[in-house]
Design a protein around this motif. Structure first.
Motif, short mmCIF file in Angstrom:
data_model
loop_
_atom_site.label_atom_id
_atom_site.label_comp_id
_atom_site.label_asym_id
_atom_site.label_seq_id
_atom_site.Cartn_x
_atom_site.Cartn_y
_atom_site.Cartn_z
N HIS A 155 0.89 -1.16 0.40
CA HIS A 155 0.15 0.16 0.01
C HIS A 155 0.39 1.26 -0.23
CE1 HIS A 155 -2.85 -2.57 0.77
NE2 HIS A 155 -4.31 -1.57 1.22
N CYS A 224 -8.79 2.53 -0.37
CA CYS A 224 -10.01 3.07 0.29
C CYS A 224 -9.80 3.73 0.79
CB CYS A 224 -10.80 2.63 1.49
SG CYS A 224 -9.46 2.22 2.52
N CYS A 260 -11.92 -5.88 0.27
CA CYS A 260 -10.96 -4.70 0.47
C CYS A 260 -10.43 -4.99 -1.54
CB CYS A 260 -10.24 -5.52 1.01
SG CYS A 260 -10.21 -4.46 3.01
N CYS A 261 -9.65 -4.20 -1.94
CA CYS A 261 -9.60 -4.19 -3.23
C CYS A 261 -7.78 -4.61 -3.44
CB CYS A 261 -9.49 -2.71 -3.41
SG CYS A 261 -8.02 -2.15 -2.49
S1 SF4 Z 1 -9.98 -1.89 0.78
FE1 SF4 Z 1 -8.67 -2.77 1.49
S2 SF4 Z 1 -6.96 -3.74 0.61
FE2 SF4 Z 1 -8.32 -1.24 -0.73
S3 SF4 Z 1 -6.90 0.46 0.46
FE3 SF4 Z 1 -8.40 -0.67 1.83
S4 SF4 Z 1 -8.12 -1.78 3.50
FE4 SF4 Z 1 -6.45 -1.66 1.92
#
Ligand code: SF4
Length: 272
Positions: A155, A224, A260-261
């Motif tokens: 991230h 997000c 989650c992405c």
């Molecule tokens: S959706 Fe989940 S994986 Fe995607 S940025 Fe947010 S916390 Fe991280």
């Protein structure tokens, strides 16, 4: 490129294992970003929450929380609870940063599937988080987690106070070297009540340029965290550049995945 919308609050719950508390209390967040998560303080409460959320239809869980003063998630007491959640059937993500080999092994043994791994340069670590860590510490942590069979999804927060011109090139080298399948980009949010509340959020153009570079070495999600007042512009500019946007602006009307992405492609079916 086709872009899908990822909505983690449906079947993929986000839990802070330190409730609202964070010992690190870092200059960019001051604990405020924990406020949108479900909170527990004890492993047995995590299991109870998991059981009730499983019955409601949740199939994934992101374990996050406040960090200790070394910048680590205090996860050791929760390992047995994570094993239990895994036994129930959950896909498990952990929000982590640099950690040592033994800690990576413990996460592997507990059955963690995905590491949402905060990657940043030395200067940002010091200025934005108050941590004394080098890029090599981040690289080693990612290697150790990958060695345990955990899907590592870096991230990268763009626009972080202290981040250096040229940092992105270093991240790209690491991502290429470790054959990382997916990277998540996020935008720093100047948060009221924190030391950096007067900074500027990165421009949509900055995020787009970073995504274009990163997608040469891995798939890219827009995560997000990004300034809500720029969300419409961010999402429009990144749509078609990244293949996933977390909590997309509703004007985009994207195909919907309730996860989650960061989840690997092969797990998507469970969250549609
Ligand atoms: S959706 Fe989940 S994986 Fe995607 S940025 Fe947010 S916390 Fe991280």
């Amino acid at each position: 490129m086709n872009t899908s919308g990822f909505f983690p609050k449906g079947k993929f719950i986000e839990v802070s294992i330190t409730g609202r508390a964070c010992q690190l209390n870092c200059p960019i967040c001051g604990g405020r970003w924990l406020e949108g998560m479900l909170g527990v303080n004890r492993p047995e409460d995590l299991v109870k929450l998991g059981i009730s959320e499983w019955k409601r239809g949740a199939r994934g869980i992101l374990i996050s929380g406040g960090y200790n003063r070394e910048g680590k998630l205090p996860i050791q007491p929760f390992l047995w609870a994570i094993r239990e959640l895994k036994r129930i059937g959950f896909i498990i993500s952990v929000h982590t940063g640099p950690l040592d080999k033994k800690e990576a092994q413990d996460l592997g043994k507990a059955g963690v599937d995905i590491a949402d791994f905060e990657l940043m340069d030395e200067n940002s670590a010091r200025i934005a988080k108050g941590l004394n860590l080098s890029l090599e510490d981040y690289l080693r942590g990612m290697e150790d987690l990958s060695g345990e069979g955990i899907e590592v999804v870096p991230h990268i927060i763009l626009g972080l106070p202290g981040s250096r011109e040229g940092s992105l090139a270093g991240y790209i080298d690491i991502i290429r070297e470790l054959k990382i399948r997916r990277t998540v980009i996020l935008g720093f949010i100047p948060t009221p009540g924190t030391e950096f509340s007067d900074e500027t959020a990165p421009s949509p153009e900055t995020l787009r340029r970073a995504a274009e570079e990163l997608r040469k070495v891995s798939r890219v999600s827009l995560g997000c965290m990004r300034a809500p007042w720029l969300k419409r512009e961010y999402d429009r500019m990144l749509s078609g550049v990244v293949d996933r946007i977390a909590n997309p602006h509703n004007s985009l009307n994207l195909e919907r995945v309730e996860a989650c992405c960061s989840i690997p492609e092969e797990l998507i079916d469970r969250f549609i």
